[in-house]
Design a protein around this motif. Sequence first.
Motif, PDB file in Angstrom:
ATOM      1  N   LEU A 219     -32.636   6.266 -10.468  1.00  0.00           N
ATOM      2  CA  LEU A 219     -32.153   7.415  -9.891  1.00  0.00           C
ATOM      3  C   LEU A 219     -32.446   8.503 -10.684  1.00  0.00           C
ATOM      4  N   PRO A 220     -32.068   9.697  -9.790  1.00  0.00           N
ATOM      5  CA  PRO A 220     -32.923  11.319 -10.005  1.00  0.00           C
ATOM      6  C   PRO A 220     -32.514  10.994 -12.312  1.00  0.00           C
ATOM      7  N   GLU A 221     -33.133  11.748 -12.374  1.00  0.00           N
ATOM      8  CA  GLU A 221     -32.910  12.109 -13.921  1.00  0.00           C
ATOM      9  C   GLU A 221     -31.401  12.580 -14.203  1.00  0.00           C
ATOM     10  N   GLU A 222     -30.749  13.374 -13.540  1.00  0.00           N
ATOM     11  CA  GLU A 222     -28.886  14.257 -14.508  1.00  0.00           C
ATOM     12  C   GLU A 222     -28.549  12.933 -14.186  1.00  0.00           C
ATOM     13  N   PHE A 223     -27.970  12.028 -13.071  1.00  0.00           N
ATOM     14  CA  PHE A 223     -27.513  10.952 -12.657  1.00  0.00           C
ATOM     15  C   PHE A 223     -28.086   9.572 -13.438  1.00  0.00           C
ATOM     16  N   ASN A 224     -28.982   9.575 -14.591  1.00  0.00           N
ATOM     17  CA  ASN A 224     -29.633   8.635 -14.943  1.00  0.00           C
ATOM     18  C   ASN A 224     -28.922   8.730 -16.787  1.00  0.00           C
ATOM     19  N   LEU A 225     -29.069  10.333 -16.636  1.00  0.00           N
ATOM     20  CA  LEU A 225     -28.210  10.895 -17.670  1.00  0.00           C
ATOM     21  C   LEU A 225     -26.882  10.436 -17.644  1.00  0.00           C
ATOM     22  N   LEU A 226     -25.868  11.011 -16.753  1.00  0.00           N
ATOM     23  CA  LEU A 226     -24.919  11.227 -16.602  1.00  0.00           C
ATOM     24  C   LEU A 226     -24.576   8.914 -17.392  1.00  0.00           C
ATOM     25  N   TYR A 227     -25.069   8.281 -16.877  1.00  0.00           N
ATOM     26  CA  TYR A 227     -24.949   7.525 -16.738  1.00  0.00           C
ATOM     27  C   TYR A 227     -25.145   6.913 -17.869  1.00  0.00           C
TER      28      TYR A 227
END
Length: 364
Positions: free
Chosen positions: A104-112
């Motif tokens: 996943l992109p970095e933003e979505f990985n951090l959101l998860y």
Amino acid sequence: MSANGSTLGQLLWRGPVCSSWKQDMEGSVYHLANCFLLMGFMAGSGVYGCFYLFGILGPGYLCYVLWGWFHACGLDIVIWNILLTVACLLQLAHLVYRLRVNTLPEEFNLLYKTLCLPLQVPLQVYKEIVHCCQEQVLTLATEQTYAVEGETPINRLSLLLSGRVRVSQDGQFLHYIFPYQFMDSPEWESLQPSEEGTFQVTLTAETECSYISWPRKNLHLLLSREQYISRLFSALLGYDISEKLYTLNDKLFAKFGLRFDIRLPSLYHVLGSSASDGGPESEKDDEEVFEAAVSSAQARPICILPTPPCSPPPATSNFPAPLPRARMSRPDSGTLASRTPLQNSSQVMSRAQAPLAPTHTPEL
């Protein structure tokens, strides 16, 4: 069949066919290959376990190739171990490809990690949620509006990733929206899937913001198809709306010095409409009347058990006459709670639409 069985028995029970055993040990390459195989078969499960398994077996089979070429001098040993080495390399290439596709992109990985991992949401379910928003991260410049009161249609649900958004109504500040909070959760919950509506507040970016947005129709299809995702969004939206209500309650506490029960019906409509009818003088009068009502409500004793009716007082007793009121006072919390739902709803319908919080409140 019996002849084959007797032949197999003879091969098993008779002595070894080797006429003599070798006195010299095999070379170090052969023993190194066996050590690689021993360590490789101790690998665990999962993707990283497969990485370890094929990453160790590959060098082991390569050592067998070298041993067969230089020491054993056997063409079959060399060919078979070359095939096994190539198979291990192909497995490693396939694992790397799968990881790159599923990353996943970095933003979505951090959101998860921030929002979904504490709730133990499976990664595959989270990927379906991200796929619904097309894995796009949108941005807002400073002082750019996300929604305008009475104009922007409610056709999506957005989650703030970074920055800060200001929520206001009729120019009156209500609260802020911080990262990993929904930007329009009250509007989403206020409409049915078949209904349409517009925003009743204005959302303005105070800093450079980034957010993700789910189209309303696509998200409703996903929620109707996946029950687990529907329950997840219901919990997240409910928590987000409750946080916004408590933020408004803190604003009222900063104004009146008293915490209200947010479950009281029409609390913000009563306070907001009374404060918006007049100017600063009317608001000052309302505060005085409100404080008097609150002090009188606190001074009154609360009766829990029913008491017998009291006899009328003698005519000679002199009681202080009640002070006349020049205007209608704002009802206190006890009065609101004692009214029936029908009375409350009729009073709210008779008033014009009011802001969610009283005017002239200090900013956070």
